[in-house]
Design a protein around this motif. Structure first.
Motif, PDB file in Angstrom:
ATOM      1  N   LYS A  72       0.812  -1.218   0.000  1.00  0.00           N
ATOM      2  CA  LYS A  72       0.000   0.000   0.000  1.00  0.00           C
ATOM      3  C   LYS A  72       0.847   1.271   0.000  1.00  0.00           C
ATOM      4  O   LYS A  72       0.359   2.357   0.330  1.00  0.00           O
ATOM      5  CB  LYS A  72      -0.943  -0.001   1.199  1.00  0.00           C
ATOM      6  CG  LYS A  72      -2.010  -1.081   1.127  1.00  0.00           C
ATOM      7  CD  LYS A  72      -2.963  -1.006   2.319  1.00  0.00           C
ATOM      8  CE  LYS A  72      -4.050  -2.069   2.202  1.00  0.00           C
ATOM      9  NZ  LYS A  72      -4.965  -2.051   3.378  1.00  0.00           N
ATOM     10  N   ASP A  82       0.238  -5.257   3.144  1.00  0.00           N
ATOM     11  CA  ASP A  82      -0.631  -4.094   3.403  1.00  0.00           C
ATOM     12  C   ASP A  82       0.122  -2.948   4.076  1.00  0.00           C
ATOM     13  O   ASP A  82      -0.485  -2.050   4.668  1.00  0.00           O
ATOM     14  CB  ASP A  82      -1.834  -4.504   4.248  1.00  0.00           C
ATOM     15  CG  ASP A  82      -1.451  -4.916   5.668  1.00  0.00           C
ATOM     16  OD1 ASP A  82      -0.244  -5.124   5.928  1.00  0.00           O
ATOM     17  OD2 ASP A  82      -2.357  -5.019   6.520  1.00  0.00           O
ATOM     18  N   THR A  91       1.815   0.490   4.553  1.00  0.00           N
ATOM     19  CA  THR A  91       1.678   1.832   3.993  1.00  0.00           C
ATOM     20  C   THR A  91       2.977   2.615   4.172  1.00  0.00           C
ATOM     21  O   THR A  91       3.913   2.160   4.837  1.00  0.00           O
ATOM     22  CB  THR A  91       0.551   2.591   4.705  1.00  0.00           C
ATOM     23  OG1 THR A  91       0.909   2.723   6.096  1.00  0.00           O
ATOM     24  CG2 THR A  91      -0.772   1.859   4.583  1.00  0.00           C
ATOM     25  N   THR A 125      -3.898  -1.683  -4.916  1.00  0.00           N
ATOM     26  CA  THR A 125      -4.521  -2.988  -5.175  1.00  0.00           C
ATOM     27  C   THR A 125      -3.677  -3.798  -6.148  1.00  0.00           C
ATOM     28  O   THR A 125      -3.483  -5.008  -5.975  1.00  0.00           O
ATOM     29  CB  THR A 125      -5.941  -2.796  -5.743  1.00  0.00           C
ATOM     30  OG1 THR A 125      -6.746  -2.108  -4.777  1.00  0.00           O
ATOM     31  CG2 THR A 125      -6.590  -4.136  -6.065  1.00  0.00           C
ATOM     32  N   GLU A 167      -0.535  -5.034  -4.229  1.00  0.00           N
ATOM     33  CA  GLU A 167      -0.898  -6.084  -3.276  1.00  0.00           C
ATOM     34  C   GLU A 167      -1.196  -7.412  -3.958  1.00  0.00           C
ATOM     35  O   GLU A 167      -0.807  -8.483  -3.473  1.00  0.00           O
ATOM     36  CB  GLU A 167      -2.116  -5.651  -2.456  1.00  0.00           C
ATOM     37  CG  GLU A 167      -1.824  -4.660  -1.360  1.00  0.00           C
ATOM     38  CD  GLU A 167      -3.059  -4.415  -0.523  1.00  0.00           C
ATOM     39  OE1 GLU A 167      -3.174  -5.041   0.554  1.00  0.00           O
ATOM     40  OE2 GLU A 167      -3.909  -3.605  -0.937  1.00  0.00           O
TER      41      GLU A 167
END
Length: 420
Positions: free
Chosen positions: A201, A248, A250, A391, A394
């Motif tokens: 992300k 995930d 960030t 997306t 990931e």
């Protein structure tokens, strides 16, 4: 866009500002509007507002002293509700402000709404305007029209743990291959650490790899983009940053991991310095530009930041231009760096603060090497809000899609958003 810079610097700056410009935007009335009265200004609020407010109040005092009969009313608006506030101002010119701060990734949406004034004449008539770099001006330009003055910029570079590198006999990475080797070595020798914290992300951590390979957001399924994406997603593996923990991840979590001592490297901004220094990594790290695939090269970084603009329906466009160019000038850009860590967009101001703070050198080298930006299209907001790029990353990182499948899917969504 970067909406808040947390770094601090103890700089005593005594820079003399040039006289504010009296040019008005080309969309303004020929007489420049009213020359007295109250100038309304919207600036973004900050979790720690007093340092910013102190600099702004100093600029207001200088401005009102030079413009008898004027007042400046500043409203600090929450970042989270900025879109609604701006839409309201565009729809109700009578209650709109004169001068506004906005994020550079907000530009396409606001430009499409037709609410911002053309600042081409203002910048051309401003002595310090020539000090703005081409990349900075490009981030404030929409369809050939300059709609803002870049106020500050933020870029990312490679933070690395000097103690870990010394212990393992590693040198600061000078190429992507060096970075990958160092990441794998750290993970193998110190399994409690990630070699380099990279996340599914973390869009602006991944894009430099895509850009360095010759790819781009608007051609995300090109061979070049796929090459760069694969280099990045190959780092989200057990031998560096396992997908169970990193898919995930960030940008904010990347900073946290590096600051807490759980990663040997991280792609982190100049604006994250205070956060890193608040953790276990304090005093144990250095920074170099994120290397590109060619030895000695620098991967292009995203140039986030905020602009200052003038509303097209301002009743006092010439007065607004005077205040904008004062606040965006060298004197107050330098003071904003001292107060907030905001990296100046004017080269002379950057040189001034860099001379007093060597920490900035790798970030300035990154800017000098050339930066990149998101598509200047109103559709970018939809792409961002729909998490199209995260997306994509990931799905590759977790094995739910191949690079080819994920980039084709993302390209379809990007094309649909940009061609409406």
């Amino acid at each position: 866009m970067r909406l808040r810079l947390a770094a601090t610097a103890a700089l005593a700056l005594t820079i003399t500002a040039c006289a504010p410009s009296t040019s008005s935007p080309s969309s303004a009335p020929s007489d420049g509007g009213e020359r007295t009265g109250t100038l309304k200004v919207w600036l973004f609020d900050e979790p720690n507002r007093p340092p910013k407010e102190g600099v702004v109040q100093a600029a207001i005092a200088e401005f009102t002293a030079a413009h008898p009969g004027t007042k400046v009313d500043v409203a600090y608006i929450p970042v989270e509700t900025r879109s609604e506030r701006f839409k309201g101002a565009f729809n109700d010119p009578a209650s709109a402000p004169d001068v506004v701060e906005y994020g550079n990734t907000d530009l396409p949406e606001y430009a499409a709404a037709g609410g911002l004034a053309d600042l081409g004449a203002t910048v051309s008539g401003w002595a310090e305007g020539a000090d703005l770099g081409a990349d900075a001006k490009a981030s404030a330009t929409y369809q050939g029209t300059l709609l803002g003055v870049p106020w500050f910029v933020g870029v990312r570079a490679l933070y690395y743990r000097t103690d870990v590198f010394a212990e393992l006999g590693l040198k600061a990475p000078a190429s992507q291959a060096d970075l990958v080797t160092a990441a794998h070595t750290i993970r193998a020798k110190k399994p409690e650490m990630f070699g380099i914290a990279v996340g599914g992300k973390y869009t602006f951590g991944a894009l430099p790899f895509v850009w360095d390979a010759g790819g781009d957001i608007t051609s995300i399924n090109s061979p070049q983009s796929r090459t760069g994406l694969k280099v990045y997603t190959d780092l989200i593996r057990a031998d560096n940053c396992p997908p169970q923990q990193c898919a995930d991840l960030t940008g904010g979590k990347t900073v946290d991991l590096f600051a807490s001592g759980k990663a040997g490297m991280g792609i982190i901004g100049n604006f994250n310095r205070a956060a890193v220094d608040a953790g276990a990594a304090k005093g144990k790290y250095a920074v170099v530009p994120l290397p590109g695939s060619q030895p000695g090269s620098i991967a292009p970084a995203f140039a986030g930041g905020n602009n200052l603009g003038i509303m097209k329906n301002s009743r006092r466009p010439a007065l607004a231009a005077d205040f904008l160019t004062l606040l965006a000038g060298k004197k107050y850009q330098a003071r904003m760096y001292a107060a907030m860590g905001n990296l100046p967009t004017l080269k002379s101001a950057r040189d001034e603060v860099a001379g007093k703070d060597p920490f900035l050198k790798p970030f300035l080298s990154t800017i000098d090497a050339g930066t990149k930006f998101v598509p200047l299209d109103p559709g970018w907001g939809k792409i961002d809000a729909s998490a199209v790029l995260p997306t994509m990353i990931e799905k590759v990182a977790t094995g739910r899609a191949t690079v080819e499948q994920a980039t084709d899917e993302a390209a379809t969504a990007i094309s649909a958003a940009l061609t409406r």
